[in-house]
Design an enzyme around this catalytic site. Structure first.
Site, short mmCIF file in Angstrom:
data_model
loop_
_atom_site.label_atom_id
_atom_site.label_comp_id
_atom_site.label_asym_id
_atom_site.label_seq_id
_atom_site.Cartn_x
_atom_site.Cartn_y
_atom_site.Cartn_z
CE1 TYR A 160 34.23 43.84 27.74
CE2 TYR A 160 35.37 41.82 27.17
CZ TYR A 160 34.96 42.73 28.11
OH TYR A 160 35.28 42.53 29.43
CE LYS B 201 27.55 57.47 34.37
NZ LYS B 201 27.49 57.72 35.84
C1 IPM Z 1 35.40 37.30 31.73
C2 IPM Z 1 36.82 37.68 31.46
C3 IPM Z 1 36.97 38.00 29.98
C4 IPM Z 1 36.06 39.15 29.68
C5 IPM Z 1 38.40 38.26 29.51
C6 IPM Z 1 39.34 37.14 29.88
C7 IPM Z 1 38.45 38.53 28.03
O1 IPM Z 1 37.21 38.73 32.27
O2 IPM Z 1 34.92 36.28 31.16
O3 IPM Z 1 34.73 37.97 32.51
O4 IPM Z 1 36.45 40.32 29.89
O5 IPM Z 1 34.94 38.93 29.23
#
Ligand code: IPM
Ligand code: MN
Length: 366
Positions: free
Chosen positions: A141, A187
């Site tokens: 992320y 993984k």
């Molecule tokens: C979550 C959501 C978020 C994530 C999105 C909205 C960025 O799916 O809180 O699980 O991927 O973390």
């Protein structure tokens, strides 16, 4: 006790479910003699509309002077075509990073009165009680480089030893308060980051001889969540695996509309939000299930304010309302009376106003 709570309703059904949860928080204040100072801020799509920024400075300042944050949900089709810096989800990722909310706790517990809505057989789902501990501020992320050209794109999955150590420790500590088992998901048969992850778990477990530790590969874990979900206690994993597995696990209990979450940092400052999203297709109709946001308030009381009795009171009230057969549209059986968001929250408030307060509850959602 006196606490400041920042409420960020967000988009879609966010404003409706947070309004319901604030009513519950106010009821707790009244019943248990606490003062909660509530202030509102913008995040996500509505913040883009007002401030051209999914996480405006005003909102960061508001959260910085608060003791905890309650968030609804962000996102919607209106902003889907926006460039990535102006997407609602950026606001959520930015607030997680700003406050270093590395530990995302997502409890999934079967509720007897909701089992009828589970897609799994009742005997498979009935004993489920797990806590998914998702690393929230690292991994793919946030890894750099992350960019694209016309013909290619790259995202990077990076983890440092420190990042893994702190989330794994959190998982072990939580397991001590539960059934003493940790499943670490990775993984490691393919990814370098997972090999490091597994190594850290192996090192850390030496300090927790009372905890049973198992490693699971993410694909096989995804399967076991369906075939034998009751076998899991604490599940700890990296950011993206946790995102996917927690959505999968969430439906076991019958509805995504019931699952709360906490995202906390090393000082127990936390952001509390339902696991479900902004559900734009049902926004503004007063039909969303507010249970997940109400239970997120219970998590706030428990994890940020150490108000365990008050948290248990909310859980017990929610449980009673379900047991009495009151459901919103997502959980009602055909022909059954359907309550609106406001009506369902009012039932929880009534229950809190009249319930006999006890420290012992049958089971815990959070
Ligand atoms: C979550 C959501 C978020 C994530 C999105 C909205 C960025 O799916 O809180 O699980 O991927 O973390
Ligand atoms: Mn998700």
């Amino acid at each position: 006790m006196e606490k400041r709570v920042a409420v960020l309703p967000g988009d879609g059904i966010g404003p409706e479910v947070t309004a319901a949860a604030v009513k519950v928080l106010e009821t707790i204040g009244r019943r248990f003699n606490h003062t909660f100072h509530i202030e509102y801020g913008a995040i996500g799509g509505n913040a883009i509309d007002q401030f051209n920024n999914p996480l405006p400075d005003e909102t960061i300042k508001l959260c910085e002077k608060s003791d905890a944050v309650l968030l609804g949900a962000v996102g919607g089709p209106k902003w889907d075509q926006n460039p990535s810096e102006l997407r609602p989800e950026k606001g959520l990722l930015a607030i997680r990073k700003h406050f270093d909310l590395f530990a995302n706790l997502r409890p999934v517990a079967a509720v007897p009165s909701l089992l009828h809505a589970s897609p799994l057989k009742e005997e498979v789902a009935k004993d489920v009680n797990m806590m998914i501990v998702r690393e929230l501020t690292g991994g793919i992320y946030f890894g750099q480089p992350s960019r694209r050209t016309e013909s290619a794109a790259v995202d990077s999955l990076v983890y440092t030893r420190d990042e893994i150590e702190r989330i794994v420790e959190k998982a072990f500590e939580l397991a001590r308060l539960r059934r003493g088992k940790v499943t670490s998901v990775d993984k490691a048969n393919v990814l370098e980051s997972s090999k490091l992850w597994r190594e850290v778990v192996e090192e850390k477990k030496k300090a927790y001889p009372d905890i049973e530790v198992e490693h699971a590969l993410v694909d096989s874990c995804a399967m076991k969540l369906i075939t034998n979900p009751a076998a899991f206690d604490v599940v700890v994993t990296e950011n993206m695996f946790g995102d996917i597995l927690s959505d999968e696990a969430s439906v076991i209990t019958g509805s995504l509309g019931v699952l709360p979450s906490a995202s906390i940092n090393g000082d127990n400052f936390g952001l509390y939000e339902p696991v479900h999203g902004s559900a734009p297709e049902i926004a503004g109709q007063d039909i969303a299930n507010p249970a997940a946001t109400i239970l997120s308030v219970a998590m706030m009381l428990k994890y940020s304010f150490d108000l365990k009795t008050e948290a248990a009171a909310i859980e017990a009230a929610v449980n009673t309302v379900f047991e009495d057969g009151f459901f919103t549209a997502d959980l009602a059986s055909p022909g059954q009376r359907v309550l609106s968001t406001k009506e369902w929250a009012a039932k929880v408030v009534d229950e809190l106003d009249t319930q006999f307060v006890s420290n012992s509850i049958m089971f815990s959602y959070v």
